[in-house]
Design a protein around this motif. Structure first.
Motif, short mmCIF file in Angstrom:
data_model
loop_
_atom_site.label_atom_id
_atom_site.label_comp_id
_atom_site.label_asym_id
_atom_site.label_seq_id
_atom_site.Cartn_x
_atom_site.Cartn_y
_atom_site.Cartn_z
N LEU A 115 41.11 45.93 43.73
CA LEU A 115 41.54 45.78 42.34
C LEU A 115 40.59 44.88 41.56
O LEU A 115 40.26 45.16 40.40
CB LEU A 115 42.96 45.23 42.30
CG LEU A 115 44.05 46.14 42.89
CD1 LEU A 115 45.39 45.43 42.90
CD2 LEU A 115 44.15 47.45 42.11
N VAL A 116 40.14 43.79 42.19
CA VAL A 116 39.20 42.88 41.52
C VAL A 116 37.90 43.60 41.19
O VAL A 116 37.31 43.40 40.11
CB VAL A 116 38.93 41.65 42.40
CG1 VAL A 116 37.72 40.87 41.91
CG2 VAL A 116 40.14 40.75 42.44
N PHE A 117 37.44 44.45 42.11
CA PHE A 117 36.20 45.19 41.86
C PHE A 117 36.32 46.06 40.61
O PHE A 117 35.42 46.05 39.75
CB PHE A 117 35.89 46.06 43.09
CG PHE A 117 34.75 47.03 42.86
CD1 PHE A 117 33.44 46.58 42.82
CD2 PHE A 117 34.99 48.38 42.69
CE1 PHE A 117 32.39 47.47 42.62
CE2 PHE A 117 33.95 49.27 42.49
CZ PHE A 117 32.65 48.81 42.45
N HIS A 118 37.42 46.77 40.49
CA HIS A 118 37.56 47.66 39.34
C HIS A 118 37.88 46.90 38.06
O HIS A 118 37.46 47.29 36.96
CB HIS A 118 38.63 48.72 39.64
CG HIS A 118 38.21 49.69 40.70
ND1 HIS A 118 38.49 49.49 42.03
CD2 HIS A 118 37.51 50.84 40.63
CE1 HIS A 118 38.00 50.49 42.74
NE2 HIS A 118 37.39 51.32 41.92
N LEU A 119 38.62 45.81 38.18
CA LEU A 119 38.83 44.96 37.00
C LEU A 119 37.50 44.35 36.54
O LEU A 119 37.26 44.22 35.33
CB LEU A 119 39.83 43.86 37.33
CG LEU A 119 41.30 44.29 37.43
CD1 LEU A 119 42.15 43.13 37.96
CD2 LEU A 119 41.83 44.77 36.09
N ALA A 120 36.66 44.00 37.51
CA ALA A 120 35.34 43.45 37.15
C ALA A 120 34.49 44.50 36.45
O ALA A 120 33.71 44.17 35.54
CB ALA A 120 34.63 42.94 38.41
N LEU A 121 34.62 45.77 36.86
CA LEU A 121 33.90 46.83 36.16
C LEU A 121 34.33 46.91 34.70
O LEU A 121 33.51 47.11 33.80
CB LEU A 121 34.13 48.17 36.85
CG LEU A 121 33.42 48.40 38.18
CD1 LEU A 121 33.72 49.80 38.69
CD2 LEU A 121 31.91 48.22 38.03
N ILE A 122 35.63 46.76 34.46
CA ILE A 122 36.12 46.78 33.07
C ILE A 122 35.54 45.61 32.30
O ILE A 122 35.09 45.77 31.15
CB ILE A 122 37.66 46.73 33.07
CG1 ILE A 122 38.23 48.00 33.72
CG2 ILE A 122 38.19 46.58 31.64
CD1 ILE A 122 39.74 48.01 33.82
#
Length: 598
Positions: free
Chosen positions: A226-233
């Motif tokens: 989840l952190v990885f994809h939130l970081a992408l945002i």
């Protein structure tokens, strides 16, 4: 004590379906991830269509709503998000290979001139402005929506899992991929207490339900995902913000001159679509001295060794003056603005006098390098204050060619042999008339329009062109009493600076670091569950069962279960004098299958 890997899992790591009547895993095998279940392409969402207009409208509404939900599920799936991310990276390729309007408009025009067929096609496809094109923006926005729609519900689901308890033990632990069992003289309560202590020491989250201890570990795997994809945002937002408010300009400054961060001070300037003049960081700086030293021998002869600009700068209208040194890898940073040292050259000081000997022009003129040894060329333009021998107002122009290290007369063409000021020579050719600066048309300050009919070249009585090579301190006399031009001994240096202001870089860096950390967590941390069941058999001997289940099959899971079983076994050792042929009590609520395996 024995350890036997059994059972099977599907491709996504969830337990394989079991035959009817044997769904013993229940909730134990669920919620090991927050990935949404895949849905097949639907047929018709409208169902049965009732007769009449009302039935048709109701059926149409159900169809539209159903297909909209299906489209939203597809858009917010991780598969589509990865596909959009791939398309975004693929779409950036032409932006790197094809000249862009926002970077170098002159190269775009040259490309169009050289490619008469491809040029119009590229223009219609937006390939000369990829990052602001409709199709690139569409991919960018869809990716943004897809990531948000995918991550937000999964985040809430994961929060719910963190607040919940580990699921209870399935009825048949023997079906799990890793399994161990033994018989012990310790009571079931002692075994469960020992299991709670051992699992707690291994940072498992534990819960005691009935006759079994349930434990779970590895939440950071899903958190990392989840952190990885939130970081992408965060990175997408930061990059978009930076591009919309980005400013980038260049300024050439001669030693002793300065720069204030206003639009009129830039030599060239470009910015994002939402930029406002008030967004410029208020600061100014003066170039005190440029220092450049070069390698004099060996294969790297002429390579810069010291390349720096000593400046003084102040922030705001009344800021305190501070000293700084700018070099290629150490820009000057003022809030969101960075000042980079990007180029260097020489500015010979020349003095122009009219026929009466009056000084009409005295200035250090920056000339532009044409090679690595700083062979330079440019133009000297005298726009005001000059009168010819007849008293008529004219403008003077000189084509200038400068070499910091001249090889000497008769030793080939006039190109510099070394970038330092070892043997400076200035070659001049003069023109008089109208330079065309008052015509209203843009003009390059480093070039003369020698083809203009209003501009005539100086010639002597024989009709030969007047030109000269001057050493520092020498003077070229113009014919017919037109005056003179002197190459002064004071040769200054100039430095080219690029001033970049791009907000959001800190957020982009933080997002990149968070993405790396999240990706590492999702790749190297395994989500797994362990259950320890202890029941008393008919012979009074406690039967202990331990089993583990991971999100995906891994050789480390049986190994970890074996380590845990060994720790629990130390506190509840196996019973060696029990009758191995005696069956457990049939009335025991949970049979201990596999207890006979040793």
């Amino acid at each position: 004590m024995s350890k036997t890997p059994t059972g099977s899992t599907t491709a996504d790591g969830t337990p394989a379906p079991v035959p009817p009547g044997e769904e013993e895993l229940g909730a134990a095998g669920t919620q090991l991830s927050t990935a949404p279940a895949e849905t097949a392409v639907p047929g018709s969402f409208g169902g049965n269509r009732a007769p009449g207009l009302a039935g048709g409208l109701a059926w149409t509404g159900r169809e539209i709503l159903g297909w909209a939900r299906w489209f939203w599920r597809q858009l917010t799936s991780m598969r589509v998000a990865l596909l959009l991310l791939f398309l975004l990276s693929l779409g950036a390729v032409p932006g790197s290979l094809i000249p862009q309007d926002g970077t170098d408009a002159m190269k775009v025009e040259d490309f169009k001139e050289a490619h008469r067929t491809l040029g119009p096609i590229y223009d219609k496809l937006g390939l000369f402005h990829v990052y602001s094109s409709v199709w690139f923006s569409a991919i960018y926005i869809l990716l943004f929506i897809s990531l948000i729609g995918c991550i937000v519900p999964r985040t809430w689901q994961f929060v719910g899992q963190l607040r919940g308890r580990p699921p209870g033990a399935p009825r048949r632990l023997t079906r799990l991929p890793a399994y161990a069992t033994w018989r012990t003289a310790a009571s079931p309560e002692e075994v469960r207490e020992a299991a709670l202590k051992v699992l707690g020491q291994r940072r498992f989250r534990t819960d005691l339900t009935g006759d079994a201890v349930a434990a779970e570990k590895g939440y950071l795997r899903e958190a990392g995902n989840l952190v990885f994809h939130l970081a992408l945002i965060v990175m997408l937002v930061a990059f978009a913000w930076g591009q919309l408010y980005k400013t980038e300009g260049n300024k050439l400054i001669v030693e002793g001159d300065g720069f204030a961060n206003t639009l009129v001070q830039y030599d060239d300037f470009k910015s994002g679509n939402l930029f406002n003049d008030d967004d410029l960081v208020p600061f100014s700086f003066n170039l005190k001295q440029f220092t450049g030293t070069y390698e004099r021998t060996g294969p790297q002869r002429g390579t810069p060794r010291v390349f720096k600009a000593d400046v003084t700068y102040s922030v705001g209208a009344h800021g305190k003056e501070q000293k700084a040194t700018i070099s290629p890898n150490h820009p000057l940073q003022v809030d969101d603005a960075r000042v980079y040292l990007v180029s260097h050259g020489y500015a010979p000081t020349v003095t122009v006098r009219d026929g009466k000997g009056d000084v009409v022009y005295r200035q250090a003129v920056p000339l532009l390098p044409v090679d690595g040894n700083v062979t330079s060329q440019g133009a000297i333009k005298v726009l005001d204050g000059y009168r010819n021998a007849r008293g008529e107002t004219e403008q003077l122009g000189f084509s200038a060619f400068f070499v910091p290290t001249f090889a000497g007369a008769g030793k080939g063409t006039m190109f510099s042999q070394f970038p330092a000021l070892d043997f400076p020579v200035l070659a001049l050719t003069g023109f008089h008339g109208d330079l065309g600066v008052d015509s209203g048309l843009p003009q390059n300050v480093y070039q003369l329009d020698t083809k203009s009919p209003k501009l005539k070249q100086f010639k002597d009585d024989k009709g030969d062109i007047v030109a000269a090579r001057l050493l520092p301190g020498e003077t070229m006399t113009l014919p017919n009493g037109a005056g003179s031009i002197t190459f002064e001994k004071d040769i200054k240096e100039w430095a080219g600076f690029q001033i970049v202001q791009q907000p959001g870089t800190g957020w982009a860096l933080a997002g990149a670091l968070a993405a790396i950390a999240g990706l590492a967590g999702s790749l190297f941390i395994q989500r797994r569950r362990v259950w320890v069941r202890a029941v008393e058999g008919a012979d009074g001997v406690t039967v202990v069962e331990m089993a583990g289940l991971g999100r995906s099959e891994s050789a480390k899971l049986p190994e970890e279960l074996g380590d845990l079983a060994a720790l629990v076994h130390d506190k509840a050792p196996a019973q060696t004098d029990a009758d191995p042929d005696r069956e457990p009590d049939a009335g025991t609520s949970v049979p201990a299958e596999g207890a006979e395996k040793k």
